[in-house]
Design an enzyme around this catalytic site. Structure first.
Site, short mmCIF file in Angstrom:
data_model
loop_
_atom_site.label_atom_id
_atom_site.label_comp_id
_atom_site.label_asym_id
_atom_site.label_seq_id
_atom_site.Cartn_x
_atom_site.Cartn_y
_atom_site.Cartn_z
CB CYS A 2 -0.88 0.04 1.24
SG CYS A 2 -1.78 -1.46 1.55
NE ARG A 27 4.50 1.77 -0.91
CZ ARG A 27 5.44 1.72 0.02
NH1 ARG A 27 6.65 2.16 -0.25
NH2 ARG A 27 5.20 1.27 1.21
CD1 TRP A 74 -1.14 -5.63 -3.69
CD2 TRP A 74 -0.65 -6.59 -1.72
NE1 TRP A 74 -0.63 -6.88 -3.94
CE2 TRP A 74 -0.31 -7.48 -2.76
CE3 TRP A 74 -0.42 -6.99 -0.41
CZ2 TRP A 74 0.22 -8.74 -2.53
CZ3 TRP A 74 0.11 -8.24 -0.17
CH2 TRP A 74 0.43 -9.10 -1.22
CG ASN A 100 0.61 1.99 3.81
OD1 ASN A 100 -0.46 1.99 3.25
ND2 ASN A 100 1.70 2.54 3.30
N GLY A 101 -0.23 -1.36 6.65
CA GLY A 101 0.13 -2.28 7.72
C GLY A 101 -1.06 -3.14 8.10
CD GLU A 486 16.62 -12.87 -9.28
OE1 GLU A 486 16.03 -13.48 -8.39
OE2 GLU A 486 16.27 -11.73 -9.66
CE LYS A 490 13.45 -10.61 -11.66
NZ LYS A 490 14.03 -10.71 -10.38
CD GLU A 493 9.69 -11.31 -10.30
OE1 GLU A 493 9.07 -11.08 -9.26
OE2 GLU A 493 10.91 -11.10 -10.42
CG HIS A 509 17.91 -37.96 -8.76
ND1 HIS A 509 18.29 -39.26 -8.51
CD2 HIS A 509 19.07 -37.28 -8.92
CE1 HIS A 509 19.61 -39.35 -8.49
NE2 HIS A 509 20.11 -38.16 -8.76
CE LYS A 608 11.22 -2.78 -6.25
NZ LYS A 608 11.96 -3.82 -6.99
#
Ligand code: F6R
Length: 613
Positions: A2, A27, A74, A100-101, A486, A490, A493, A509, A608
């Protein structure tokens, strides 16, 4: 996560709020809203993109008033819809809040308030703050806020308007970021600096349990006992254009291209006359020599950097390194000894799980050294030592320069510790320093392959079946496996193409059963002692119909006889190759996302800065 903005001044507040929220879009959010005060508080909110809210505001002919708050949400409590969007007002309309939170004890508080006849409109935890504030309100704005803070538990950055105070914006924070922007006859609140950068470079960082009383011509800071607090004014030292796209279609591409310079700053400023200067850390040489174990704790890409860091630190220092996901570390009763070191890694410095892990380590008397990009962030402030990655603001949700600069700091730490512990022969140390300094130019040279990678992304989408287009394998051994994690993230996402990073020796395996005619396998093979083995793994997948793209060192041309396509990286130490091998994959992921019409900078469902657990 948020975003909050707020304005107190003499100009119309609504345009500032909308523009500020736009700067915080990176964000991540699913709804947005603003509330502006003139004769009364008028609130407008809407689910979805900010553009929808802007249309609503325009259709109403704007919102009058020079005091206001805004929010991008969010969703955590309650679905993303108009009602649950912030700002939230109390039943009487006297108090309006953005938050926020998470208010952890909102359910008992809500039940108490409901029992007294207070009617709630939303499913959010935030509305409890507005309703509670109104119920406790006795005409003393700050006194009431202190009472509210005494009753709520959890994390919060709050912006508050009260109908009785037409010139005042109130703010308080705990475990959630908040800055106070300082303008000329106007002042602002925001969750992050880009929101105010068009208006001012000067700001205060609000600490936990501090209150700000913001008016057009004054900002007063108080602690929870109403004592005045003095804060130094911080000045943003990066150019405003650094927070904008600078001619690129997406922030992600801008940030990919900023990597050489980010590395120059991060590495160059710390190597002088053949020596590494690790800023002014408190960790002593004695502690480094007697170190028992290193615990690296992080989330997402920062955890991937840690996976590479483990190989490098163990190799150069011979200190055993454990790597933990922060969300696991905090709940598994890790065995921590006083002579251990905890390294937390975080681009944003606000990731809730990493922050909690840091606190866990400190509570066990373990020294915490953090590798952080955002200066003055919560993780930076709560650590015993901080090494900043100096990457500049990273706006795209998918990290690129954040990750490669985290790797660079890990290399520097490994080298410095190794030199202190005498575990690196002098000649090797000299060579490694030289290789480290060469990395920025080497990374830059990889951009020559951009067109070929763009074509590869196009071809991959044009080839094979839907199944093979949507399943990619990235294989490597040792450090190359760490970097593959990584690269795989990329791709997943931003393009939503499923991919798996696999330690190449592990394929047979089980997972090799997924390889079929046309499956794309990216083989990363830069580790000299493991090269032959990796080539055998390439042959195994090739024999089962895979289309193989190899990423190898310059000169390893023999791979051309087994792979369908080859990308070369410049020669460097085996320990540093991840900085280079990830770049072709950043570009491949970017162009795959473009090819598929995805919103590269703001992938669905992602934020973010993940400031909730
Ligand atoms: C992926 C990405 C995330 C972050 C993770 C931790 O591209 O950016 O996986 O790495 O959310 O974030 P920070 O580094 O801010 O703690």
């Amino acid at each position: 996560m948020c975003g909050i903005v707020g304005y107190a001044g003499y100009q119309p507040a609504a345009p500032f709020l909308l523009e500020g929220l736009q700067k915080l879009e990176y964000r991540g959010y699913d709804s947005a809203g603003i509330a502006v005060f003139s004769d009364k508080v008028r609130t407008m909110k809407s689910q979805g993109r900010l553009a929808t809210l802007r249309e609503k505001v325009d259709a109403a002919g704007g919102i009058p008033g020079t005091l206001g708050i805004g929010h991008t949400r969010w969703a955590t409590h309650g679905a993303p819809n108009d009602i649950n969007s912030h700002p939230h007002s109390s039943m009487t309309g006297r108090i309006t809040v953005v938050h926020n939170g998470i208010i952890e004890n909102y359910i008992p508080l809500k039940e108490e308030l409901q029992a007294e006849g207070i009617v709630f409109r939303s499913e959010t935890d935030t509305e409890v703050v507005a309703q509670l504030f109104d119920k406790l309100y006795d005409g003393d704005l700050v006194g009431t806020l202190i009472q509210v803070v005494g009753k709520i538990r959890g994390s919060y950055a709050l912006g508050i308007l009260c109908k009785d105070y037409p010139d005042t914006l109130l703010a308080v924070r705990k475990d959630s970021p908040m800055i106070i922007g300082l303008g000329e006859h106007e002042n602002y609140i925001a969750s992050d600096i880009p929101a105010v950068l068009d208006h001012t470079r000067n700001y205060y960082l609000l600490n936990d349990n501090e209150i700000a009383i913001i008016k057009a011509d004054s900002v007063e800071l108080l602690d929870l006992d109403r004592n005045p607090i003095h804060h130094d004014v911080y000045t943003v030292d990066y150019d405003i254009s650094a927070a904008e796209k600078g001619g690129y279609d997406y922030f992600m591409m801008k940030e990919i291209k900023e990597q050489p310079n980010a590395l120059r700053t991060c590495i160059g400023s710390r190597i002088q006359n053949g020596k590494i200067q690790l800023d002014k850390i408190r960790l002593t040489e004695e502690q480094i020599k007697n170190m028992g174990r290193i615990h690296i704790v992080a989330c997402g890409s920062a955890w991937h950097a840690a996976m590479v860091g483990k190989y490098v630190i163990e190799e150069l220092t011979r200190i055993p390194v454990e790597v933990d996901l922060a969300s696991e570390f905090r709940y598994r009763r890790p065995i921590l000894k006083p002579n251990d070191l905890c390294i937390t890694i975080s681009q944003s410095g606000e990731t809730a799980d990493t922050l909690a892990a840091l606190r866990e380590a400190r509570a066990n008397n373990v020294h915490v050294l953090s590798i952080v990009n955002a200066v003055g962030s919560s993780i930076a402030r709560e650590s015993d030592d901080v090494l900043y990655t100096m990457a500049g603001p990273e706006i795209a949700v998918a990290t690129t320069k954040g990750y490669t600069t985290q790797l660079a700091v890990l290399y520097l730490v490994a080298l410095k510790f190794g030199m202190i512990r005498d575990t690196i022969p002098a000649k090797l140390a000299e060579k490694l320093l030289h290789d480290l300094e060469a990395l920025p130019d080497q990374l830059e040279s990889l951009f020559n392959d951009e067109e070929a990678l763009k074509q590869l992304a196009k071809d991959h989408q044009a080839r094979g079946t839907e199944k093979t287009r949507n399943n990619v394998f990235i294989i490597g051994r040792g450090i190359d496996y760490g970097a593959s994690l990584e690269s795989s993230l990329k791709l997943k996402e931003i393009s939503y193409v499923h991919s798996e990073a696999y330690a190449a020796g592990e394929l047979k395996h089980g997972t090799i059963s997924l390889i079929e005619e046309g499956t794309l396998v990216v083989a990363v093979a830069t580790q000299k002692p493991l090269y032959e083995k990796l080539i055998s793994n390439v042959k195994e997948v090739k024999a089962r119909g895979a289309y193989v793209v190899a990423i190898v060192r310059e000169g390893c041309t023999d791979v051309e006889s087994v792979a369908d396509q080859v990308f070369y990286i410049p020669n460097t130490s085996d320990l540093f190759t991840s900085t280079l091998t990830v770049v072709p994959m950043q570009l491949f992921a970017y162009y795959t996302a473009i090819e598929l019409g995805c919103d590269v900078d703001k992938p669905r469902n992602l934020a973010k800065s993940v400031t909730v657990e």
